[in-house]
Design a protein around this motif. Structure first.
Motif, PDB file in Angstrom:
ATOM      1  N   ARG A 107       0.802  -1.228   0.000  1.00 17.31           N
ATOM      2  CA  ARG A 107       0.000   0.000   0.000  1.00 17.31           C
ATOM      3  C   ARG A 107       0.832   1.274   0.000  1.00 17.31           C
ATOM      4  N   PHE A 108       1.989   1.253   0.671  1.00 22.48           N
ATOM      5  CA  PHE A 108       2.820   2.454   0.744  1.00 22.48           C
ATOM      6  C   PHE A 108       4.020   2.393  -0.193  1.00 22.48           C
ATOM      7  N   ARG A 109       4.237   1.249  -0.826  1.00 26.51           N
ATOM      8  CA  ARG A 109       5.370   1.027  -1.737  1.00 26.51           C
ATOM      9  C   ARG A 109       6.704   1.153  -1.020  1.00 26.51           C
ATOM     10  N   MET A 110       6.699   0.868   0.291  1.00 24.01           N
ATOM     11  CA  MET A 110       7.917   0.882   1.104  1.00 24.01           C
ATOM     12  C   MET A 110       7.646   0.154   2.421  1.00 24.01           C
ATOM     13  N   ARG A 111       8.699  -0.224   3.089  1.00 23.11           N
ATOM     14  CA  ARG A 111       8.563  -0.893   4.381  1.00 23.11           C
ATOM     15  C   ARG A 111       8.201   0.123   5.474  1.00 23.11           C
ATOM     16  N   ARG A 112       7.605  -0.377   6.543  1.00 17.55           N
ATOM     17  CA  ARG A 112       7.162   0.482   7.646  1.00 17.55           C
ATOM     18  C   ARG A 112       8.322   1.302   8.207  1.00 17.55           C
ATOM     19  N   HIS A 113       9.494   0.678   8.402  1.00 12.37           N
ATOM     20  CA  HIS A 113      10.615   1.414   8.996  1.00 12.37           C
ATOM     21  C   HIS A 113      11.107   2.536   8.081  1.00 12.37           C
ATOM     22  N   VAL A 114      10.977   2.373   6.761  1.00  9.29           N
ATOM     23  CA  VAL A 114      11.364   3.437   5.832  1.00  9.29           C
ATOM     24  C   VAL A 114      10.369   4.597   5.940  1.00  9.29           C
ATOM     25  N   PHE A 115       9.069   4.272   5.989  1.00  2.00           N
ATOM     26  CA  PHE A 115       8.046   5.297   6.182  1.00  2.00           C
ATOM     27  C   PHE A 115       8.342   6.088   7.456  1.00  2.00           C
ATOM     28  N   GLU A 116       8.604   5.377   8.544  1.00  5.86           N
ATOM     29  CA  GLU A 116       8.822   6.051   9.824  1.00  5.86           C
ATOM     30  C   GLU A 116      10.117   6.856   9.831  1.00  5.86           C
ATOM     31  N   ARG A 117      11.136   6.400   9.104  1.00  9.76           N
ATOM     32  CA  ARG A 117      12.372   7.183   8.985  1.00  9.76           C
ATOM     33  C   ARG A 117      12.103   8.480   8.230  1.00  9.76           C
ATOM     34  N   LEU A 118      11.357   8.392   7.125  1.00 10.18           N
ATOM     35  CA  LEU A 118      11.017   9.591   6.365  1.00 10.18           C
ATOM     36  C   LEU A 118      10.178  10.547   7.211  1.00 10.18           C
ATOM     37  N   LEU A 119       9.216  10.000   7.933  1.00  3.88           N
ATOM     38  CA  LEU A 119       8.376  10.811   8.815  1.00  3.88           C
ATOM     39  C   LEU A 119       9.238  11.535   9.845  1.00  3.88           C
ATOM     40  N   HIS A 120      10.133  10.826  10.482  1.00  9.80           N
ATOM     41  CA  HIS A 120      11.022  11.422  11.482  1.00  9.80           C
ATOM     42  C   HIS A 120      11.874  12.520  10.858  1.00  9.80           C
ATOM     43  N   ASP A 121      12.439  12.257   9.693  1.00  8.13           N
ATOM     44  CA  ASP A 121      13.318  13.223   9.037  1.00  8.13           C
ATOM     45  C   ASP A 121      12.572  14.499   8.658  1.00  8.13           C
ATOM     46  N   VAL A 122      11.366  14.380   8.114  1.00  9.54           N
ATOM     47  CA  VAL A 122      10.630  15.596   7.728  1.00  9.54           C
ATOM     48  C   VAL A 122      10.182  16.373   8.964  1.00  9.54           C
ATOM     49  N   GLN A 123       9.884  15.681  10.063  1.00  6.39           N
ATOM     50  CA  GLN A 123       9.500  16.369  11.293  1.00  6.39           C
ATOM     51  C   GLN A 123      10.670  17.157  11.874  1.00  6.39           C
ATOM     52  N   GLN A 124      11.883  16.651  11.709  1.00  6.68           N
ATOM     53  CA  GLN A 124      13.063  17.328  12.236  1.00  6.68           C
ATOM     54  C   GLN A 124      13.354  18.639  11.508  1.00  6.68           C
ATOM     55  N   VAL A 125      12.949  18.711  10.240  1.00 10.24           N
ATOM     56  CA  VAL A 125      13.300  19.863   9.409  1.00 10.24           C
ATOM     57  C   VAL A 125      12.171  20.880   9.301  1.00 10.24           C
ATOM     58  N   ASN A 126      10.927  20.424   9.260  1.00 12.56           N
ATOM     59  CA  ASN A 126       9.814  21.323   8.979  1.00 12.56           C
ATOM     60  C   ASN A 126       8.729  21.194  10.042  1.00 12.56           C
ATOM     61  N   PRO A 127       8.464  22.262  10.787  1.00 16.59           N
ATOM     62  CA  PRO A 127       7.433  22.198  11.831  1.00 16.59           C
ATOM     63  C   PRO A 127       6.021  21.956  11.289  1.00 16.59           C
ATOM     64  N   TYR A 128       5.825  22.101   9.982  1.00 14.38           N
ATOM     65  CA  TYR A 128       4.525  21.803   9.379  1.00 14.38           C
ATOM     66  C   TYR A 128       4.108  20.366   9.682  1.00 14.38           C
ATOM     67  N   PHE A 129       5.082  19.464   9.826  1.00 15.60           N
ATOM     68  CA  PHE A 129       4.796  18.049  10.040  1.00 15.60           C
ATOM     69  C   PHE A 129       4.767  17.661  11.516  1.00 15.60           C
ATOM     70  N   LEU A 130       4.735  18.624  12.409  1.00 12.30           N
ATOM     71  CA  LEU A 130       4.550  18.352  13.833  1.00 12.30           C
ATOM     72  C   LEU A 130       3.068  18.466  14.167  1.00 12.30           C
ATOM     73  N   GLN A 131       2.631  17.757  15.201  1.00 10.88           N
ATOM     74  CA  GLN A 131       1.226  17.804  15.630  1.00 10.88           C
ATOM     75  C   GLN A 131       0.938  19.168  16.245  1.00 10.88           C
ATOM     76  N   LYS A 132      -0.116  19.820  15.785  1.00  4.99           N
ATOM     77  CA  LYS A 132      -0.513  21.140  16.302  1.00  4.99           C
ATOM     78  C   LYS A 132      -1.996  21.117  16.631  1.00  4.99           C
ATOM     79  N   ARG A 133      -2.452  22.190  17.219  1.00  4.13           N
ATOM     80  CA  ARG A 133      -3.872  22.363  17.476  1.00  4.13           C
ATOM     81  C   ARG A 133      -4.401  23.412  16.510  1.00  4.13           C
ATOM     82  N   GLY A 134      -5.611  23.170  16.007  1.00  7.13           N
ATOM     83  CA  GLY A 134      -6.241  24.118  15.091  1.00  7.13           C
ATOM     84  C   GLY A 134      -6.831  25.298  15.834  1.00  7.13           C
ATOM     85  N   ARG A 135      -7.488  26.178  15.091  1.00  5.92           N
ATOM     86  CA  ARG A 135      -8.079  27.382  15.684  1.00  5.92           C
ATOM     87  C   ARG A 135      -9.143  27.057  16.727  1.00  5.92           C
TER      88      ARG A 135
END
Length: 188
Positions: A25-53
């Motif tokens: 379904r994701f065309r990659m292994r779970r650990h690769v998905f989670e590595r990419l997720l971790h890496d993008v969170q480290q660089v861009n706060p857009y990918f951190l959990q926030k609260r809406g208005r």
């Protein structure tokens, strides 16, 4: 798909879907998905959990990265994500843009580059070990159907199937690194 459903389906320890399902379904292994997720969170706060208005949690990082992958891997249109992930078209497009920018920023120097002399020497040594001296990779081409082509261009882009297509040519090494790509007209 809510964050809780997504986690229960794919990412919790006793998730509904197996590693093979995730790979399909994701065309990659779970650990690769989670590595990419971790890496993008480290660089861009857009990918951190926030609260809406309204004070409720906004889309989770898992939801945002999942939407970006679905759009990239399957060519899913942004407005179809509303039905499956509850994310508006504009949010999906913004998420995809942010994700692609981060991937380029984080991985460009390691993965999105031309081979250097060290890479070439390694590839040539490996090919010689397999009785293919001088080879650095395998070349393959495929025709992609072009659905929304300009009508006036139809003749120039019609391939063997008589439908408008675009040719993708790629050269990849034994370790599945893609070292060359080319898009062009049929017969090019």
């Amino acid at each position: 798909m809510s964050h809780a459903n997504l986690m229960n389906s794919y990412f919790n320890p006793n998730s509904v879907y197996t590693e093979e399902d995730i790979m399909r379904r994701f065309r990659m292994r779970r650990h690769v998905f989670e590595r990419l997720l971790h890496d993008v969170q480290q660089v861009n706060p857009y990918f951190l959990q926030k609260r809406g208005r309204a004070g409720r949690p906004d889309f989770s990082p898992y939801q945002k990265v999942t939407v970006a992958f679905r759009m990239i891997a399957y060519g899913s249109p942004a407005d179809s994500m509303d039905e499956t992930h509850g994310m508006s078209k504009s949010t999906c497009l913004d998420t995809l843009q942010q994700f692609c920018d981060i991937i380029l920023q984080v991985y460009k120097d390691e993965y999105l580059r031309e081979p250097n002399q060290e890479d070439l020497n390694r590839l040539i040594r490996k090919a010689e070990d397999r009785a293919f001296p001088g080879m650095i990779g395998s070349l393959d081409c495929m025709h992609w159907d072009w659905k929304n082509y300009p009508t006036g261009w139809q003749g120039g882009f019609s391939g063997k199937s008589r439908k408008p297509t675009v040719v993708l040519e790629a050269a990849a090494s034994y370790d599945t690194w893609i070292w060359h790509t080319f898009f062009g007209v049929p017969g090019s």
